[in-house]
Design a protein around this motif. Structure first.
Motif, PDB file in Angstrom:
ATOM      1  N   ALA A 259      78.317 -24.602  33.789  1.00  0.00           N
ATOM      2  CA  ALA A 259      78.216 -25.476  33.085  1.00  0.00           C
ATOM      3  C   ALA A 259      77.294 -26.996  32.962  1.00  0.00           C
ATOM      4  O   ALA A 259      77.091 -27.574  32.976  1.00  0.00           O
ATOM      5  CB  ALA A 259      79.724 -25.775  33.605  1.00  0.00           C
TER       6      ALA A 259
ATOM      7  N   GLN B 121      73.912 -25.916  31.201  1.00  0.00           N
ATOM      8  CA  GLN B 121      74.979 -26.316  30.134  1.00  0.00           C
ATOM      9  C   GLN B 121      74.895 -27.450  29.300  1.00  0.00           C
ATOM     10  O   GLN B 121      74.894 -27.791  28.820  1.00  0.00           O
ATOM     11  CB  GLN B 121      76.003 -25.498  29.243  1.00  0.00           C
ATOM     12  CG  GLN B 121      76.162 -24.180  29.635  1.00  0.00           C
ATOM     13  CD  GLN B 121      78.010 -23.678  29.250  1.00  0.00           C
ATOM     14  OE1 GLN B 121      78.737 -24.068  29.987  1.00  0.00           O
ATOM     15  NE2 GLN B 121      78.100 -21.941  29.451  1.00  0.00           N
ATOM     16  N   GLN B 122      75.142 -28.349  30.444  1.00  0.00           N
ATOM     17  CA  GLN B 122      75.374 -30.465  30.421  1.00  0.00           C
ATOM     18  C   GLN B 122      73.966 -30.406  30.476  1.00  0.00           C
ATOM     19  O   GLN B 122      73.728 -31.669  29.135  1.00  0.00           O
ATOM     20  CB  GLN B 122      76.454 -30.342  30.680  1.00  0.00           C
ATOM     21  CG  GLN B 122      77.521 -30.242  30.942  1.00  0.00           C
ATOM     22  CD  GLN B 122      78.206 -31.013  31.903  1.00  0.00           C
ATOM     23  OE1 GLN B 122      78.379 -31.789  32.660  1.00  0.00           O
ATOM     24  NE2 GLN B 122      79.419 -30.141  32.334  1.00  0.00           N
TER      25      GLN B 122
ATOM     26  N   GLY C 243      72.353 -29.782  26.819  1.00  0.00           N
ATOM     27  CA  GLY C 243      73.539 -30.427  25.617  1.00  0.00           C
ATOM     28  C   GLY C 243      72.730 -31.712  25.793  1.00  0.00           C
ATOM     29  O   GLY C 243      73.238 -32.343  24.915  1.00  0.00           O
ATOM     30  N   ARG C 244      72.929 -32.961  27.127  1.00  0.00           N
ATOM     31  CA  ARG C 244      72.446 -33.897  27.045  1.00  0.00           C
ATOM     32  C   ARG C 244      70.794 -33.932  26.799  1.00  0.00           C
ATOM     33  O   ARG C 244      71.584 -34.987  25.588  1.00  0.00           O
ATOM     34  CB  ARG C 244      72.621 -34.508  28.773  1.00  0.00           C
ATOM     35  CG  ARG C 244      74.165 -34.934  28.667  1.00  0.00           C
ATOM     36  CD  ARG C 244      74.374 -35.572  30.199  1.00  0.00           C
ATOM     37  NE  ARG C 244      73.594 -35.182  31.026  1.00  0.00           N
ATOM     38  CZ  ARG C 244      73.902 -34.443  32.673  1.00  0.00           C
ATOM     39  NH1 ARG C 244      75.031 -33.878  31.864  1.00  0.00           N
ATOM     40  NH2 ARG C 244      73.648 -33.966  32.955  1.00  0.00           N
TER      41      ARG C 244
ATOM     42  N   ALA D  93      71.616 -33.213  22.771  1.00  0.00           N
ATOM     43  CA  ALA D  93      71.980 -34.995  22.691  1.00  0.00           C
ATOM     44  C   ALA D  93      70.876 -35.959  22.002  1.00  0.00           C
ATOM     45  O   ALA D  93      70.929 -36.193  20.693  1.00  0.00           O
ATOM     46  CB  ALA D  93      73.451 -35.543  23.167  1.00  0.00           C
TER      47      ALA D  93
ATOM     48  N   ALA E 109      70.654 -33.855  16.029  1.00  0.00           N
ATOM     49  CA  ALA E 109      70.906 -32.830  14.702  1.00  0.00           C
ATOM     50  C   ALA E 109      69.533 -32.525  14.509  1.00  0.00           C
ATOM     51  O   ALA E 109      69.571 -31.746  14.026  1.00  0.00           O
ATOM     52  CB  ALA E 109      72.698 -33.182  14.372  1.00  0.00           C
TER      53      ALA E 109
ATOM     54  N   VAL F 127      76.248 -31.723  16.978  1.00  0.00           N
ATOM     55  CA  VAL F 127      75.444 -32.330  17.590  1.00  0.00           C
ATOM     56  C   VAL F 127      75.501 -33.525  16.888  1.00  0.00           C
ATOM     57  O   VAL F 127      75.246 -34.571  17.246  1.00  0.00           O
ATOM     58  CB  VAL F 127      74.008 -31.690  16.602  1.00  0.00           C
ATOM     59  CG1 VAL F 127      73.269 -32.624  17.903  1.00  0.00           C
ATOM     60  CG2 VAL F 127      74.445 -30.454  18.515  1.00  0.00           C
ATOM     61  N   ARG F 128      75.626 -33.563  15.273  1.00  0.00           N
ATOM     62  CA  ARG F 128      75.309 -34.826  15.019  1.00  0.00           C
ATOM     63  C   ARG F 128      76.883 -35.748  15.267  1.00  0.00           C
ATOM     64  O   ARG F 128      76.347 -36.952  15.849  1.00  0.00           O
ATOM     65  CB  ARG F 128      75.244 -35.082  13.554  1.00  0.00           C
ATOM     66  CG  ARG F 128      74.633 -36.026  12.800  1.00  0.00           C
ATOM     67  CD  ARG F 128      74.958 -36.107  10.934  1.00  0.00           C
ATOM     68  NE  ARG F 128      74.206 -34.435  10.713  1.00  0.00           N
ATOM     69  CZ  ARG F 128      72.927 -34.349  10.510  1.00  0.00           C
ATOM     70  NH1 ARG F 128      71.620 -35.028  10.627  1.00  0.00           N
ATOM     71  NH2 ARG F 128      72.727 -33.162  10.251  1.00  0.00           N
TER      72      ARG F 128
ATOM     73  N   GLY G  49      77.070 -37.046  18.562  1.00  0.00           N
ATOM     74  CA  GLY G  49      75.968 -38.171  19.543  1.00  0.00           C
ATOM     75  C   GLY G  49      74.928 -38.556  20.712  1.00  0.00           C
ATOM     76  O   GLY G  49      74.815 -37.064  20.986  1.00  0.00           O
ATOM     77  N   ALA G  50      74.368 -39.739  20.637  1.00  0.00           N
ATOM     78  CA  ALA G  50      73.300 -39.391  21.636  1.00  0.00           C
ATOM     79  C   ALA G  50      74.249 -39.195  23.485  1.00  0.00           C
ATOM     80  O   ALA G  50      73.954 -39.257  24.246  1.00  0.00           O
ATOM     81  CB  ALA G  50      72.701 -40.975  21.999  1.00  0.00           C
TER      82      ALA G  50
ATOM     83  N   PRO H  31      77.190 -37.699  24.194  1.00  0.00           N
ATOM     84  CA  PRO H  31      78.030 -35.973  24.465  1.00  0.00           C
ATOM     85  C   PRO H  31      79.060 -36.690  25.679  1.00  0.00           C
ATOM     86  O   PRO H  31      78.767 -37.063  26.766  1.00  0.00           O
ATOM     87  CB  PRO H  31      77.418 -35.448  24.415  1.00  0.00           C
ATOM     88  CG  PRO H  31      75.757 -35.522  25.068  1.00  0.00           C
ATOM     89  CD  PRO H  31      75.800 -37.085  24.924  1.00  0.00           C
TER      90      PRO H  31
ATOM     91  N   PRO I 282      81.108 -34.704  28.495  1.00  0.00           N
ATOM     92  CA  PRO I 282      80.828 -33.730  30.079  1.00  0.00           C
ATOM     93  C   PRO I 282      81.267 -31.898  28.864  1.00  0.00           C
ATOM     94  O   PRO I 282      80.595 -31.134  28.986  1.00  0.00           O
ATOM     95  CB  PRO I 282      81.053 -33.149  30.508  1.00  0.00           C
ATOM     96  CG  PRO I 282      81.297 -35.055  31.366  1.00  0.00           C
ATOM     97  CD  PRO I 282      82.124 -35.841  29.704  1.00  0.00           C
TER      98      PRO I 282
ATOM     99  N   ALA J 114      78.782 -31.722  24.899  1.00  0.00           N
ATOM    100  CA  ALA J 114      77.480 -31.314  26.052  1.00  0.00           C
ATOM    101  C   ALA J 114      77.479 -30.024  26.502  1.00  0.00           C
ATOM    102  O   ALA J 114      76.225 -29.297  26.445  1.00  0.00           O
ATOM    103  CB  ALA J 114      77.137 -32.709  27.022  1.00  0.00           C
ATOM    104  N   ALA J 115      78.696 -29.667  27.408  1.00  0.00           N
ATOM    105  CA  ALA J 115      78.236 -28.163  27.754  1.00  0.00           C
ATOM    106  C   ALA J 115      78.481 -27.272  26.979  1.00  0.00           C
ATOM    107  O   ALA J 115      77.428 -26.502  26.689  1.00  0.00           O
ATOM    108  CB  ALA J 115      79.227 -27.583  28.584  1.00  0.00           C
TER     109      ALA J 115
ATOM    110  N   ILE K  77      76.743 -27.792  23.464  1.00  0.00           N
ATOM    111  CA  ILE K  77      75.884 -27.636  22.941  1.00  0.00           C
ATOM    112  C   ILE K  77      75.014 -27.144  24.285  1.00  0.00           C
ATOM    113  O   ILE K  77      74.081 -25.920  23.407  1.00  0.00           O
ATOM    114  CB  ILE K  77      75.307 -29.112  23.127  1.00  0.00           C
ATOM    115  CG1 ILE K  77      76.428 -30.032  21.284  1.00  0.00           C
ATOM    116  CG2 ILE K  77      73.510 -29.116  21.894  1.00  0.00           C
ATOM    117  CD1 ILE K  77      76.158 -31.367  21.727  1.00  0.00           C
TER     118      ILE K  77
END
Lengths: 323, 379
Positions: A297, A300-301, A304-305, A308, A312, B264-265, B268-269, B271, B273, B276-277, B279
């Protein structure tokens, strides 16, 4: 095969021989009871393995991680990654220095701090390491992770000036756990295959049952993925994307760890659930290491951040950068 | 243990990647409804444009219109097209396996006749393997070809042939000798002209409402002798040789990619938790699958036939692409604001309805696990 990969292979083969000779089940059990594997430690030092990651060694850092993976295949109960990286960052190899996480005035989760001359207290936020000497004044609370590996707390004492490692220290330790998990999963596949071929029920080897075959195919897929992910993170050493590659790799091998350990136990039946069997030395390490230096986790975060922020329309470019 | 060597795409492929992206940026009209599934989007005009660029038959000899480029270069083109959701279905099978099969086993006349059209993006092929009673058990096919003067008379039914109602040819696996104890013997591959041989083609509606796959019926259909691929009786060996090409490519883990993009779109900027996880998790899988798939491309480049490795990449990849929409829907507890809602919903719906096919087409999950188990020495 080029010269560099030949050198790495030679190193791995040497390590493999030492571990195969000296790291057996009785040694693993003794280490779990708190007995430091002195002979194994001395042998590794005599062969210079403790200096492998030092900048003066002339050895590519990736080779050190290949040796860490080899050690994991044998469940070597020594803080090899910590010692290699501590010696690298201290640029010295005369003492036994381990690494743990800074918590207030103490170091926690430091492997074998009870035996070490000092521990480096890693503060991930500042990417600094504070050397703390083990002395009569410094209380050590011994402990262990769920694999029974020594994970001690070293009390406040004799702090030296912080060290700047000059590279992302937390992520390098996460890479060490990543490659170690991949190594231990490779061993679990080998153990499960061997057991399935040997064990007979209903008059035939259980490896002949389709249900078992399909479970082992799942294991093979996860082990191959974990190995490829770990290799990719090693290959990213020194790269601008190193931290993100570690994030992806630690997250991926962490996921594989749970799946592989579960099926490896299921294939071994009740036999593998006994302390007498060697299986648990490997499955418990897989379970323990996925939580050390950031679980799935966490990574991934982080990844993922970052993505983001990339957005996209930049997502594919990120994924397709670096073969 | 199955080994996936640390092979990276050669740096010179990056210029090509840039060319493909530039081309895609100017192909807006063909990308109105992007879908990363390789069977979605039959667009001959787009295929012809790719052919004109030299992006079909890239690894084949130049004398047949190929590009004599590497498998890595082909890899880059295919993954860029899929990631963008481009309509590649028309030429896909011809480019991926039919052309390669004809080059390897076909006669010189066959190569000269069919391959240049494939590379121009004008000639399209379908697969003729499955039948109503032969799915995973491919060796049980019953469509027969009986030798007659000047050729063969074919009887039987092929099923699930994607785009057979739109494409020009099918390579059909048929029985040219009666079944014997060796069930892999007596099989042959023949080229069927779907427009002119008089076969009956019936599109079959799928759960997404699309009509992509077909039933193709042969009733005393005459096929001239020069359309047999390779030696009669060699069909099983030939059909299995296609599998390493068929199973290892990026289309085996990118089918749901557009859902990831819209996820992802929509996140947004900033997300949550959980977003984000997810993604990060999806990215960690794609990065790894892609490298494994590139390792297989490297083995193909070296002239190997990595069928087990290909099966493993497909197995892992199909499970991943099937899971992707399932996981994505759960990180949005509330209805998304428009237009993020519409974009995500469309990608999600289009993909979810296709997703049951991911672990069936090109070898079911169960067949692949059997192939992997054989590779592990278990059977």
């Amino acid at each position: 095969m080029n010269n560099r990969s030949e050198t790495r292979q030679l190193l791995v083969d040497t390590a493999e021989r030492i571990f195969a000779d000296l790291c057996d089940k009785p040694l693993l059990d003794a280490a779990e009871r708190g007995e430091f594997p002195r002979r194994l430690w001395d042998t590794l030092r005599e062969n210079g393995f403790h200096e492998l990651a030092m900048r003066s060694s002339g050895v590519p850092l990736g080779d050190a991680f290949a040796v860490i993976q080899t050690a994991a295949r044998h469940a070597v109960p020594l803080p090899l990654a910590e010692v290699l990286l501590a010696n690298r960052w201290l640029d010295a190899s005369d003492r036994f220095v381990t690494i743990g996480l800074a918590r207030g005035d103490t170091v926690i989760d430091a492997p074998w701090a009870r035996m070490a001359d000092a521990a480096l207290a890693l503060d991930p936020a500042g990417n600094t390491l504070v050397p703390m000497a083990r002395s009569a004044a410094a209380a050590v609370a011994t402990g262990s992770n769920l694999a029974g590996e020594a994970r001690d707390v070293l009390g406040a004492a004799q702090k030296a000036a912080p060290i700047d490692p000059g590279e992302p220290a937390y992520e390098l330790l996460a890479l060490a756990r990543t490659v170690a998990i991949a190594g231990v999963l490779q061993r679990l596949l080998a153990l499960a295959l061997q057991y399935a071929n040997e064990r007979e029920q209903f008059g035939r080897s259980i490896s002949k049952f389709q249900a078992i075959q399909h479970n082992l195919a799942i294991v093979a897929g996860e082990v191959a993925a974990a190995s490829r992910a770990a290799d990719a993170a090693i290959d990213a050493l020194g790269d601008a994307r190193f931290v993100l590659e570690v994030a992806a790799a630690k997250a991926r091998v962490g996921e594989a760890a749970g799946i592989v350990a579960e099926i490896a136990h299921q294939v071994h039946g009740a036999m593998g659930y006994t302390h007498e069997h060697q299986l648990h030395h490997f499955t418990r390490r897989a379970w323990a290491w996925r939580d050390e230096y950031g679980n799935e986790a966490y990574w991934q975060q982080r990844l993922g951040r970052h993505l983001a922020g990339v957005g996209a329309d930049g997502l594919w470019n990120f994924l397709a950068t670096r073969g | 243990m199955l080994q996936f060597d640390r092979i990276a795409l050669p740096p010179e492929t990056e210029a090509l990647r840039g060319e493909v992206r530039g081309f895609l940026a100017e192909s807006g009209a063909h990308l109105a409804r992007p879908n990363s599934d390789f069977t979605t989007g039959h667009d001959p005009a787009f295929s012809r444009k790719l052919g004109a660029r030299g992006w079909i038959g890239m690894t084949w000899p130049k004398r047949y219109g190929g590009g004599e480029r590497s498998f890595f270069e082909r890899y880059v083109v295919t993954e860029e097209l899929l990631a963008a959701g481009a309509p590649v279905s028309a030429h896909w099978i011809a480019d991926r396996q039919s052309g390669a099969l004809l080059l390897r086993f076909g006669t010189e006349a066959q190569r000269e006749r069919y391959i240049p059209g494939i590379t121009r993006g004008e000639t399209y092929f379908s697969i003729g393997m499955s039948e109503p009673n032969s799915g995973s058990d491919l060796a049980s096919v019953r469509t027969s070809a009986r030798p007659v003067d000047g050729g063969w008379v074919v009887n039987g039914t092929k099923l699930w042939s994607t785009d057979a109602h739109r494409n020009h040819f099918m390579i059909a696996l048929v029985r040219t000798e009666p079944p014997s104890d060796n069930r892999h013997a007596g099989l042959s591959q023949i080229i069927v002209d779907l427009k002119n041989d008089g076969v009956r083609i019936r599109p079959i509606r799928n759960i997404a409402g699309g009509e992509d796959f077909n039933e193709v019926v042969f009733e005393d259909t005459f096929v001239p002798a020069d359309r047999v691929v390779g030696a009669p009786g060699n069909g099983w060996k030939q059909v299995t040789s296609e599998l390493a090409y068929e199973r290892s490519g990026p289309e085996r883990f990118l089918s749901a990619f557009r859902v990831f993009v819209e996820l992802v779109r929509a996140a947004g900027a900033q997300p949550t938790p959980a977003q984000a996880a997810l993604i990060g998790r999806l990215a960690s899988h794609i990065m790894t699958l892609r490298r494994m798939s590139i390792s297989v491309a490297g083995m193909l480049e070296e002239g190997k036939s990595p069928e087990v490795e290909a099966a493993l990449v497909k197995e892992l990849g199909n499970n991943f692409e099937k899971q992707l929409p399932e996981l994505a829907r759960l990180v949005f507890a509330d209805r998304l604001p428009a237009p993020a809602h519409e974009r995500f919903r469309q990608a999600f719906t289009d993909t979810l309805l296709l997703s049951p096919s991911f672990t069936i087409r090109g070898g079911t999950r169960e067949i692949l696990r059997g192939v992997i188990a054989r590779g592990l020495g278990l059977r």
